[in-house]
Enzyme design. Structure first.
Site, mmCIF file in Angstrom:
data_model
loop_
_atom_site.group_PDB
_atom_site.id
_atom_site.type_symbol
_atom_site.label_atom_id
_atom_site.label_comp_id
_atom_site.label_asym_id
_atom_site.label_seq_id
_atom_site.Cartn_x
_atom_site.Cartn_y
_atom_site.Cartn_z
ATOM 1 N N ASN A 1 0.899 -1.038 -0.184
ATOM 2 C CA ASN A 1 0.173 -0.177 -0.076
ATOM 3 C C ASN A 1 1.260 1.074 -0.249
ATOM 4 O O ASN A 1 1.844 1.510 0.614
ATOM 5 C CB ASN A 1 -1.043 -0.023 1.491
ATOM 6 C CG ASN A 1 -1.685 1.588 1.528
ATOM 7 O OD1 ASN A 1 -2.106 2.337 0.427
ATOM 8 N ND2 ASN A 1 -1.858 1.874 2.947
ATOM 9 N N HIS B 1 39.841 42.014 -12.778
ATOM 10 C CA HIS B 1 40.558 41.131 -10.611
ATOM 11 C C HIS B 1 40.401 41.688 -9.865
ATOM 12 O O HIS B 1 40.638 42.968 -9.669
ATOM 13 C CB HIS B 1 41.829 41.416 -11.613
ATOM 14 C CG HIS B 1 42.565 41.609 -13.182
ATOM 15 N ND1 HIS B 1 42.791 39.991 -13.157
ATOM 16 C CD2 HIS B 1 43.146 42.306 -13.474
ATOM 17 C CE1 HIS B 1 42.861 40.273 -15.121
ATOM 18 N NE2 HIS B 1 43.306 41.815 -15.216
#
Length: 462
Positions: free
Chosen positions: A158, A351
């Site tokens: 089930n 950078h």
């Protein structure tokens, strides 16, 4: 779960367990959708209000079993219900709307009083067993603790998911008893009650038994996450996405893709992230609620609430925080962090920089090691850099400040005043060399010896 978080609120692939169940149930387009809450209901109810405000809640004050929980849900609807009632469990995140539609269709076509969703599993331990008669009809569901040895050998189980005739369900729940090992009202007893009354009980077998798997611990949570993630990646790849290594790629159910996207290994795509046609993400990137434009490249990046324009480049080792908008063909490079920043088309921050609370125009270049100094300890302030600007390395832009179009700033400058368009700003002290300082202040040091040797070498060359 051994957690302060209620089980149904644990998350996999961008949704809570109950959120996944609600999404599947929602595909049935139900007239009413009710969640029965009990343990930690304040947390669960608050969560539902945020993710599914249309859902109604019913309170089960005492957890007296699944049948009792369904009764509480029906009472929220007034106690009398017509039509089909589908009951699902809140901890089955792999259940799909397709399987629920199959269940509802079988229930209607067969004229059943109740139809149970079942599955054949390799190990049925702990699950209720489906008992059938010689004709294959379902006669009962027996809980594991109450099952005989013969019944425990049954592998059809089930799922806890049912379709009921609403009126018959309301009546049958009144007759459910509690004479079982748990002393609870089992919803599964309704099947026997309806069958004894001469009604038809049927079953719909799920195509994949994993769909009905309930989550009861963190091991099962991880297993379900892997299954759901594989399901999502398979759908993406079949739609035209290249996932280089599915084993190390994780996505949420809310992530969307266009064709010819490439996702490299070690990538997490979360929330409302969208990857447009032909973009590349990864390796080792984590994008949450981020939009990546067509043909863009995002490498080794952490991003949240950001937008990367078409053809733009991000990373490696970049951090895009909420409010970042990178324009078409722009660049946010290595070890750059951005927040609440609009960076124009073709503009580059290559950078070692921080850009916060800023607007930068088109085709400008921000020099390495630059910091947009936006916080005075009490308030955030804004910096504006125009288009076609070139700012030097190691600049500090102390907000609020504006750099005009086409302006330059010299390396090492601390910019505290507005720079007019086309100007060069130099804001640094005059360099002064103090001869012989090391020999006087650091006698005998390695630096002093090196300087002495360098001076001696210069004299010899002369």
């Amino acid at each position: 779960m051994k957690s302060a978080t209620p089980k149904v609120l644990h998350d996999i692939c961008g949704r809570s367990l109950v959120g996944h169940v609600l999404a599947a149930a929602g595909e049935l387009e139900p007239e009413n959708l009710v969640v029965v809450v009990g343990h930690a209901r304040e947390q669960v109810t608050a969560h539902l209000a945020g993710v599914a405000p249309e859902v109604r809640t019913a309170v089960q004050e005492q957890q007296n079993g699944t049948g009792h929980a369904v009764r509480m849900g029906l009472e929220e609807l007034g106690g009398a219900v017509e039509g089909t009632v589908v009951v699902v469990c809140g901890d089955t995140p792999l259940l799909t709307g397709g399987t629920l539609r199959q269940l509802a269709a079988a229930h209607s076509a067969d004229g059943n009083a109740v139809t149970v969703l079942t599955a054949e599993v390799p190990d049925a331990t702990g699950y209720g067993r489906i008992v059938r008669d010689g004709t294959g009809a379902v006669t009962a569901i027996v809980e594991h603790k109450d099952a005989s040895e013969e019944q425990r050998a049954i592998r059809e189980i089930n799922s806890g998911v049912f379709a009921f005739d609403g009126a018959l369900l309301v009546d049958a729940l009144k007759r459910v008893r509690t004479d079982n090992s748990q002393g609870e009202e089992y919803l599964t007893d309704v099947l026997g009650i309806l069958r004894e009354a001469g009604h038809r009980v049927g079953a719909s077998v799920a195509g994949d038994h994993r769909e009905i798997a309930g989550i009861n611990n963190r091991v099962q949570l991880a297993e379900a996450r892997r299954i759901l993630n594989d399901r999502l990646l398979t759908a993406a790849m079949l739609s035209g996405v290249t996932v280089v290594d599915p084993a190390t790629t994780w996505v949420d159910v809310t992530v969307t893709f266009e064709q010819d996207v490439i996702v490299h290994p070690g990538t997490q795509l979360l929330g409302s992230t969208h990857l447009a046609e032909g973009c590349e993400v990864g390796p080792n990137s984590r994008l949450a609620d981020t939009r990546v434009g067509a043909g863009a490249r995002v490498d080794n990046t952490v991003s949240s609430g950001a937008e990367v324009g078409p053809g733009a480049s991000v990373g490696p080792y970049a951090y895009l925080r909420p409010g970042t908008r990178l324009g078409r063909g722009g660049k946010v490079g290595t070890f750059v962090e951005t927040k609440n920043a609009s960076i124009g088309e073709g503009t580059k921050v290559p950078h070692l920089s921080y850009v916060g609370d800023a607007t930068i125009g088109d085709f400008s270049n921000i020099g390495a090691a630059s910091v947009f100094v936006n916080y005075d300890g009490e308030h955030k302030h804004h910096t504006t850099v125009g288009s076609h600007c070139k700012t030097g390395s190691d600049n500090m832009f102390v907000a609020p400040v504006t750099i005009g179009d086409g302006a330059y700033t010299a390396a090492g400058s601390v910019i505290t005043k507005d720079v007019p368009p086309g100007s060069l700003a130099v804001a640094r002290g005059q360099q002064r060399n103090i001869e012989g300082w090391v020999a006087r202040k650091r006698p005998g040091s390695a630096a002093a010896k090196a300087a002495e040797e360098a001076s001696r070498g210069s004299v010899e060359e002369d």
